[in-house]
Design a protein around this motif. Sequence first.
Motif, PDB file in Angstrom:
ATOM      1  N   ILE A 342      -5.809  -1.309   6.615  1.00 45.05           N
ATOM      2  CA  ILE A 342      -5.804  -1.608   5.178  1.00 45.05           C
ATOM      3  C   ILE A 342      -5.254  -3.011   4.971  1.00 45.05           C
ATOM      4  CG2 ILE A 342      -4.828  -0.991   2.930  1.00 45.05           C
ATOM      5  CD1 ILE A 342      -4.904   1.755   5.255  1.00 45.05           C
ATOM      6  N   TYR A 344      -3.758  -5.988   2.588  1.00 49.34           N
ATOM      7  CA  TYR A 344      -3.070  -6.256   1.321  1.00 49.34           C
ATOM      8  C   TYR A 344      -2.929  -7.755   1.168  1.00 49.34           C
ATOM      9  CZ  TYR A 344      -1.380  -1.447   0.737  1.00 49.34           C
ATOM     10  OH  TYR A 344      -1.280  -0.114   0.533  1.00 49.34           O
ATOM     11  N   GLN A 350      -2.087  -3.355   7.507  1.00 55.88           N
ATOM     12  CA  GLN A 350      -1.526  -2.109   8.026  1.00 55.88           C
ATOM     13  C   GLN A 350      -2.547  -1.429   8.917  1.00 55.88           C
ATOM     14  OE1 GLN A 350       1.333  -0.591   7.798  1.00 55.88           O
ATOM     15  NE2 GLN A 350       2.393  -1.231   5.951  1.00 55.88           N
ATOM     16  N   GLY A 372       3.883   2.191   7.373  1.00 63.09           N
ATOM     17  CA  GLY A 372       2.623   2.526   6.714  1.00 63.09           C
ATOM     18  C   GLY A 372       2.573   3.913   6.116  1.00 63.09           C
ATOM     19  N   THR A 375       1.362   3.635   2.559  1.00 58.44           N
ATOM     20  CA  THR A 375      -0.036   3.208   2.609  1.00 58.44           C
ATOM     21  C   THR A 375      -0.939   4.379   2.980  1.00 58.44           C
ATOM     22  OG1 THR A 375       0.721   1.084   3.361  1.00 58.44           O
ATOM     23  CG2 THR A 375      -1.603   1.551   3.650  1.00 58.44           C
ATOM     24  N   ASN A 378      -1.378   6.603  -0.010  1.00 56.64           N
ATOM     25  CA  ASN A 378      -2.295   5.995  -0.983  1.00 56.64           C
ATOM     26  C   ASN A 378      -3.736   6.099  -0.516  1.00 56.64           C
ATOM     27  OD1 ASN A 378      -0.338   5.334  -2.780  1.00 56.64           O
ATOM     28  ND2 ASN A 378      -0.060   3.247  -2.034  1.00 56.64           N
ATOM     29  N   THR A 379      -3.934   5.970   0.799  1.00 58.39           N
ATOM     30  CA  THR A 379      -5.291   6.069   1.329  1.00 58.39           C
ATOM     31  C   THR A 379      -5.813   7.489   1.165  1.00 58.39           C
ATOM     32  OG1 THR A 379      -4.508   4.518   2.975  1.00 58.39           O
ATOM     33  CG2 THR A 379      -6.712   5.399   3.289  1.00 58.39           C
TER      34      THR A 379
ATOM     35  N   SER B 450       9.042  -2.386   0.971  1.00 63.53           N
ATOM     36  CA  SER B 450       9.134  -0.927   0.900  1.00 63.53           C
ATOM     37  C   SER B 450      10.586  -0.548   0.604  1.00 63.53           C
ATOM     38  CB  SER B 450       8.679  -0.299   2.206  1.00 63.53           C
ATOM     39  OG  SER B 450       9.688  -0.447   3.169  1.00 63.53           O
TER      40      SER B 450
END
Lengths: 554, 520
Positions: A342, A344, A350, A372, A375, A378-379, B450
């Motif tokens: 992914i 960004y 990531q 991740g 992430t 979210n995926t 994060s």
Amino acid sequence: MKFFDPRLFRFSRSSRGFISLSILAALTLTFLTILQAMTIADLVVRAFQKREAVETLKTSILLLIFIFTARALLAIASDLINRRISARIRAELRSLLFTQSINKGAEINAQFGAGKLSLVATRGITQLEPYFNRFIPQLFIALFVPLFVGITIVLHDFLSGVIILFTIPLIPLFGILIGKYTESAMMKKWRTMGLLSNFIVDLFNGLLTLKVFNRSQKQEEKIHIVGERYRVETMKVLRISFLSSLALELIATLSVALLAVSIGLRLVNGSISLNVGLIVLLLAPEVYWPIRQVSALFHASAEGVTAASEIFDILDLNVNLPQGSITPPPNIKALAWTDIEIEYPNRITQRISAHEIRSGELTVIAGPSGSGKTTLINTLLSLVTPSTGVITLHHENGHFNLQEINREQWLRSIAWVSQDPQFPPGLISQSLREIAGDNKQEIVAEALRITGLHDSMLEKSLTDNNNGISLGQLRRLAIVRALISQRSIIVMDEPTASLDQESELSIAKHLQDFAHKGNIVLVVSHSPELISLADHVIDLNKNLRNNPNKVASQ
Amino acid sequence: MSKRLLLSSLLGGLSLTMAVGLLGSSAWLIAMASTQPPILVLEVAIVSVRFFGLSRGVFRYGERVMSHDAILRNQTQLQTHLYRGLERAVPLKERTGSSFFAGIIRDVEIIQDRWLRIYIPWISAAISGLAGICAIYFLSPRAGTLIGTLFIASLIGIPMLTRRLSLHASNVSYVDETEIVSQISNISRGFLEAKIYGYSVSLQQKLRQTDIALARKESILDLGSGIGVALNILATSGAVIIGLTTAIHNVSQGELGAVNIATLTLLPLMIFDGISTLPSAFTLIGRIESAQKNIEGLAHQTPISLGTKIPETFEISLNNVRAQWGGESLNHQPITALIEPGTPLLISGESGIGKSSLALAIIGLIPYEGTILIGGESNSHLACSEFATLSLQSDHIFNSSIKENIRIGNPNITDQELESILKIVELDHVISHLPSGVDSVIGTYGTQLSGGEKQRIRLARALVRNTPIYILDEPFEFLEMDQAQRISKKVFERLSKNTLIVISHDQLTIPNVLRINLRG
């Protein structure tokens, strides 16, 4: 800086009726202005040259009173019309921004930063208001008044008309020249001003931290210094804009003076009448004034156009996430993904290696921060589309690619608990009832027990800053909400962070039970309780290495 | 109130006076010219038309520059004043989220309108109006008296009426705006949950309703300003007619040259012009007053008095301690403990029970019941933040570089020290992958970090201070277990000779530790 953003046209549709009224008001005002000048000129001439008594002037005086009264009523009406226009456009833009943030919130936050949306939807829209209720109406006035007043002057005195015809283009011409000359400097200054004012808000936000670190008193001086810099920068911008309106005002004034002197000289040799001279004298400023007024409102409009372009940048953000139309199948057996990547902006790409999570198992995702986890979630929620790799849904009779699934329906089939849970404002019992349904009170009571919340929690009300409810309690409530939604897929991001061990254990056990009943339960956590109860632990750290060579360009 | 503001009011008044002069002198010029006098008679009028015309713009420019400069100065002053007041009073009982402070900044800006849009225009209108009336009085005392009375009544009455008509609506619209701000910030943070749990439609409807309610109240506001403008137009017409009829009367009595009829008729048009902008400005008063009330409430928070002494030794003794908010003690069992250097204390307990409040009480930032002694001295006499470091979960990550964020702990830190601390909290890897390394900007407008990365920056910021006392609130929150273990080992090793209190719900391995479980 532009006077107008063509994208604004799109939003004038809903207020087209009101805008026509605004045009009508501008036309009526033009007519009344001309009539007023002619009546006053007529009265003065008759009183001065013909020495008429007040009694014989009565009709004209009544006409004058009538004109002024009409103007007064028009003032009330046009104020109301302009307010209506801006209120409509404001509500419409806010509603569009709302829809956009519901649909593309993640992308907006990634691209513009968190907090940008609420800034634009509040301050941005407020800055746009003077643009709509002052600048746009003024633009109409600037179109009609000079045109019709100019024609009236030409009809009365051709020479004055010629002078006006030659001088009037100077105003927009100089306006554009000055604008061009100052544009880049202004833009740069605006940006600096934005940064400086953000800096001050940031300092206020960090006040407690600064105090605890014994640095807050030193920052007091900094607030002053930054405030002073803000003033100096702002004054540079304002001086430019005030100077340009001074220049335009001087052009207008000199033109009127030129007219007045020419009329005076022609009066002396008797080539025009006093009546015409007075009409031209009273009307000439009306030709220049609206155009100057537009330039004077330029400051407000520049702010408005900047705000508008920020609003449209968000509204036009079109990250077309591929999305399918298939309804998610009811009995999903597993969610599997190949190696995925992914990208960004401003961040390392990531990479997440292939895994599968199955129904009937409690799956815990572990891994250090930045590996991740978020992430991946979210995926799986289909909020981000991987640049490489596929996510597959396995069900009883086959499988689907996640991209074939309708996103709305997919999201509605997942119970999700975030790290920073949000609730709609209002009574907690109310918002839980809307999710569980009216007859499911036992389910709510059960969920409260599991998360260690007291029943009295239901009677509390949530407001903007959730007064009286701690972050721990909010997180528990978010778990309650996920449990009572009775969805067969649960996804949680650090649900038990900052909860006491007793509740942590009770929640972990319940999640295990729920998974064993044939549901998919995916929890990101580093809690030893959860990990020890898990049927399947995915350690993102072991299977994945961020590729240090692949840094997305800025 | 400053000299600059008064001076800019004066400049504004002069600018409007020049406009009055311009109309008056050109009316006289044209009327006089129509009697076909020798050109020489007109020379003075021609010169003064030009003078009035040019100086009006120049005075206006001066007024605008001067007033905005003064306003911005005031704004900075008020911000500094508020910062000072709040600095003494934090931590505040109410949760102070980012919308809270954004609200303060907005209020500070709103307050500036009091001078810029109300006082300065009012004073300017008064000055120019009175100057014009003096001119009329000079020509015709009767017209001067009548128009003067009408002018003063309008100057005072119209703004008062507008204010009265719109005060309530203006207050309410301020409340609605605040409501909209909070609804929007709720949406921008909770968009995903709204969608997943299906309450986005009801949120949207609510926002629309508030927007409509706001629009309705604002139309009352505008009715107020519209009526004000309308009354001023009527007053102007009255003055024009008074000017005309009185002039005719005076001329018939032989008290006035007929050439002045034009001047007396036209001058009132400009005299009342200054009032025309006041009604819409006076509708702002309710807003300004609401903002002012907010700000005053904030500036008068009771400050917390901090001591100045530094103790000789750094053991902490807690005796029956409970932290207090707003005069009320928190609802947990009082805590008693002695924490000496080398013997850390681990406080655990349910969330929301008051662990973080206890930490704030120990360093003297909030009141408490019981006694807290550091080195045998009550902490209220001590300058705790000089020798104690409290790292809170909610510590703000500033919108600047990683390095600047850490340097808040210790501005004099060397690059080597920084590097070694970054290794301890394992941020060195993360940073080497960022485009500008340790100088990368983070926070709202920079790279998004994060939760675990932010937590480690907070930890690094605390560690660079090297104080004898450390209180760490959930220091390893959001870190994965292995990493938390590794980092905590290094941190506790580094702090093995300090006085250390750790607040955590996790079972941490700390050598030589005392444990207290806070119960309700």
